[in-house]
Design a protein around this motif. Sequence first.
Motif, PDB file in Angstrom:
ATOM      1  N   ALA A   1       0.747  -1.394   0.045  1.00 36.69           N
ATOM      2  CA  ALA A   1       0.143   0.022  -0.044  1.00 36.69           C
ATOM      3  C   ALA A   1       1.176   1.333  -0.293  1.00 36.69           C
ATOM      4  N   SER A   2       0.244   2.446  -0.059  1.00 31.63           N
ATOM      5  CA  SER A   2       1.033   3.807  -0.205  1.00 31.63           C
ATOM      6  C   SER A   2       0.198   4.680   0.443  1.00 31.63           C
ATOM      7  N   ALA A   3       1.095   5.190   1.354  1.00 31.55           N
ATOM      8  CA  ALA A   3       0.093   7.077   1.301  1.00 31.55           C
ATOM      9  C   ALA A   3       1.259   7.827   0.859  1.00 31.55           C
ATOM     10  N   GLU A   4       0.786   8.193   0.210  1.00 27.98           N
ATOM     11  CA  GLU A   4       1.330   9.468  -0.285  1.00 27.98           C
ATOM     12  C   GLU A   4       2.192  11.044   0.066  1.00 27.98           C
ATOM     13  N   ASP A   5       2.689  11.666  -0.185  1.00 28.78           N
ATOM     14  CA  ASP A   5       2.832  13.114   0.602  1.00 28.78           C
ATOM     15  C   ASP A   5       1.004  13.622   0.867  1.00 28.78           C
ATOM     16  N   GLY A   6       1.318  14.185   1.851  1.00 25.13           N
ATOM     17  CA  GLY A   6      -0.184  15.001   2.093  1.00 25.13           C
ATOM     18  C   GLY A   6      -0.892  13.955   2.642  1.00 25.13           C
ATOM     19  N   ALA A   7      -1.277  12.924   2.733  1.00 27.35           N
ATOM     20  CA  ALA A   7      -2.128  11.544   2.720  1.00 27.35           C
ATOM     21  C   ALA A   7      -2.799  11.949   4.200  1.00 27.35           C
ATOM     22  N   TYR A   8      -3.213  11.983   4.802  1.00 26.86           N
ATOM     23  CA  TYR A   8      -3.892  11.154   6.232  1.00 26.86           C
ATOM     24  C   TYR A   8      -4.517   9.754   6.619  1.00 26.86           C
ATOM     25  N   VAL A   9      -4.528   8.859   7.177  1.00 25.27           N
ATOM     26  CA  VAL A   9      -4.938   7.620   7.646  1.00 25.27           C
ATOM     27  C   VAL A   9      -4.677   7.490   9.239  1.00 25.27           C
ATOM     28  N   GLY A  10      -6.189   7.662   9.590  1.00 22.54           N
ATOM     29  CA  GLY A  10      -6.170   8.527  10.667  1.00 22.54           C
ATOM     30  C   GLY A  10      -6.346   7.141  11.903  1.00 22.54           C
ATOM     31  N   ASP A  11      -6.198   7.562  13.257  1.00 21.37           N
ATOM     32  CA  ASP A  11      -6.558   6.606  14.398  1.00 21.37           C
ATOM     33  C   ASP A  11      -7.446   5.082  14.212  1.00 21.37           C
ATOM     34  N   TRP A  12      -6.483   3.951  14.118  1.00 18.62           N
ATOM     35  CA  TRP A  12      -7.583   2.796  13.468  1.00 18.62           C
ATOM     36  C   TRP A  12      -8.088   2.687  12.058  1.00 18.62           C
ATOM     37  N   ALA A  13      -7.384   3.165  11.202  1.00 20.71           N
ATOM     38  CA  ALA A  13      -7.946   3.327   9.479  1.00 20.71           C
ATOM     39  C   ALA A  13      -7.429   2.325   9.306  1.00 20.71           C
ATOM     40  N   TYR A  14      -7.945   1.649   8.331  1.00 16.04           N
ATOM     41  CA  TYR A  14      -7.273   0.258   8.015  1.00 16.04           C
ATOM     42  C   TYR A  14      -7.222   0.192   6.130  1.00 16.04           C
ATOM     43  N   VAL A  15      -5.936   0.600   5.443  1.00 14.88           N
ATOM     44  CA  VAL A  15      -5.518   0.380   4.023  1.00 14.88           C
ATOM     45  C   VAL A  15      -4.737  -0.489   3.990  1.00 14.88           C
ATOM     46  N   GLU A  16      -5.431  -1.604   3.120  1.00 17.47           N
ATOM     47  CA  GLU A  16      -5.409  -2.457   2.297  1.00 17.47           C
ATOM     48  C   GLU A  16      -4.022  -3.292   1.152  1.00 17.47           C
ATOM     49  N   TYR A  17      -4.003  -4.429   0.692  1.00 18.56           N
ATOM     50  CA  TYR A  17      -2.491  -4.282   0.474  1.00 18.56           C
ATOM     51  C   TYR A  17      -3.219  -3.868  -1.087  1.00 18.56           C
ATOM     52  N   GLY A  18      -1.959  -2.753  -1.546  1.00 14.98           N
ATOM     53  CA  GLY A  18      -1.898  -2.647  -3.235  1.00 14.98           C
ATOM     54  C   GLY A  18      -3.153  -1.648  -3.623  1.00 14.98           C
ATOM     55  N   VAL A  19      -3.402  -1.054  -2.171  1.00  9.19           N
ATOM     56  CA  VAL A  19      -3.750   0.343  -2.253  1.00  9.19           C
ATOM     57  C   VAL A  19      -2.853   1.978  -2.186  1.00  9.19           C
ATOM     58  N   PHE A  20      -4.199   3.347  -3.042  1.00  8.86           N
ATOM     59  CA  PHE A  20      -3.150   3.855  -3.033  1.00  8.86           C
ATOM     60  C   PHE A  20      -3.793   4.888  -2.825  1.00  8.86           C
ATOM     61  N   VAL A  21      -3.425   5.641  -1.931  1.00  8.88           N
ATOM     62  CA  VAL A  21      -3.858   6.969  -0.914  1.00  8.88           C
ATOM     63  C   VAL A  21      -2.550   8.255  -1.053  1.00  8.88           C
ATOM     64  N   GLU A  22      -3.645   8.884  -2.366  1.00 12.37           N
ATOM     65  CA  GLU A  22      -2.980  10.050  -3.012  1.00 12.37           C
ATOM     66  C   GLU A  22      -2.867  11.537  -1.962  1.00 12.37           C
ATOM     67  N   TYR A  23      -2.046  12.321  -2.847  1.00 11.63           N
ATOM     68  CA  TYR A  23      -2.027  13.470  -2.024  1.00 11.63           C
ATOM     69  C   TYR A  23      -3.117  14.437  -0.982  1.00 11.63           C
ATOM     70  N   GLY A  24      -3.502  14.986   0.255  1.00  5.23           N
ATOM     71  CA  GLY A  24      -3.759  15.318  -0.090  1.00  5.23           C
ATOM     72  C   GLY A  24      -5.736  14.825   0.859  1.00  5.23           C
ATOM     73  N   VAL A  25      -5.178  13.428   0.855  1.00  7.04           N
ATOM     74  CA  VAL A  25      -6.349  12.607   0.754  1.00  7.04           C
ATOM     75  C   VAL A  25      -6.596  12.391   2.752  1.00  7.04           C
ATOM     76  N   PHE A  26      -7.609  12.001   2.916  1.00  6.54           N
ATOM     77  CA  PHE A  26      -8.354  12.255   4.197  1.00  6.54           C
ATOM     78  C   PHE A  26      -9.241  10.627   4.264  1.00  6.54           C
ATOM     79  N   VAL A  27      -7.593   9.663   4.792  1.00  3.57           N
ATOM     80  CA  VAL A  27      -8.978   8.355   5.616  1.00  3.57           C
ATOM     81  C   VAL A  27      -9.164   8.515   6.499  1.00  3.57           C
ATOM     82  N   GLU A  28     -10.454   8.899   7.131  1.00  4.69           N
ATOM     83  CA  GLU A  28     -10.776   9.425   8.900  1.00  4.69           C
ATOM     84  C   GLU A  28     -10.614   7.925   9.590  1.00  4.69           C
ATOM     85  N   TYR A  29     -11.091   7.913  10.771  1.00 10.01           N
ATOM     86  CA  TYR A  29     -10.748   7.354  12.206  1.00 10.01           C
ATOM     87  C   TYR A  29     -12.008   5.534  11.677  1.00 10.01           C
ATOM     88  N   GLY A  30     -10.731   4.698  12.000  1.00  9.53           N
ATOM     89  CA  GLY A  30     -11.290   3.268  11.741  1.00  9.53           C
ATOM     90  C   GLY A  30     -12.424   3.696  10.424  1.00  9.53           C
TER      91      GLY A  30
END
Length: 203
Positions: free
Chosen positions: A34-63
């Motif tokens: 998985a990839s969390a790119e520049d400026g991405a936000y992965v919040g408390d207890w969030a879950y980003v699985e295999y092969g996911v791309f979380v791009e610039y400025g994205v917010f993946v919030e709590y849980g």
Amino acid sequence: MLEDIAEDGAYLEDGTSVEEGANVEYGASVEDGASAEDGAYVGDWAYVEYGVFVEYGVFVEYGASVEDGASVEDGASVGDGASVEDGASVEDGASAEDGASVGDWAYVEYGAYVEDGVFVEDGASVGDRASVEDGASVEDGVFVEDGASVEDGAYVGDGASVEDGASVQDGASVEYGPSVEYWASVGDRASVEDGASVKVEPL
């Protein structure tokens, strides 16, 4: 340095890429590949699985959960407890709000808005700047086209189409296979059944 961007209790597996300026919070999990790119936000207890791309400025919030092969693009937001499933795509500036579910291979396009508790089922498509509101359900293979609106508690069944600028209003039901055509409106708690078509007639 990973210590600067992953907080205590965060979990980063082998092969993960977390770039400078990304923020992975307490208890979050970013899996292999998985990839969390520049400026991405992965919040408390969030879950980003295999092969996911979380791009610039994205917010993946709590849980929130972003599953295998899903894509969450620049400036998109996945709210608390929301789920973006295998192969689904949430495009630039789109929003999947708290508790929303975006099913396998579903597609939420530029600037679209999927509100609290909404279900966008497998393979459904929500077009540019379209809105799917609180508690609405968009079933397998449905197309909600550019600028269309599916309002609170409405239901759009398998394979139905809600076209550009059309509106399915509070509590209305559009069953399997119908088409709600360009700028047409289905009123509160109305029901449009299998194979029917709702359209604006010329004057």
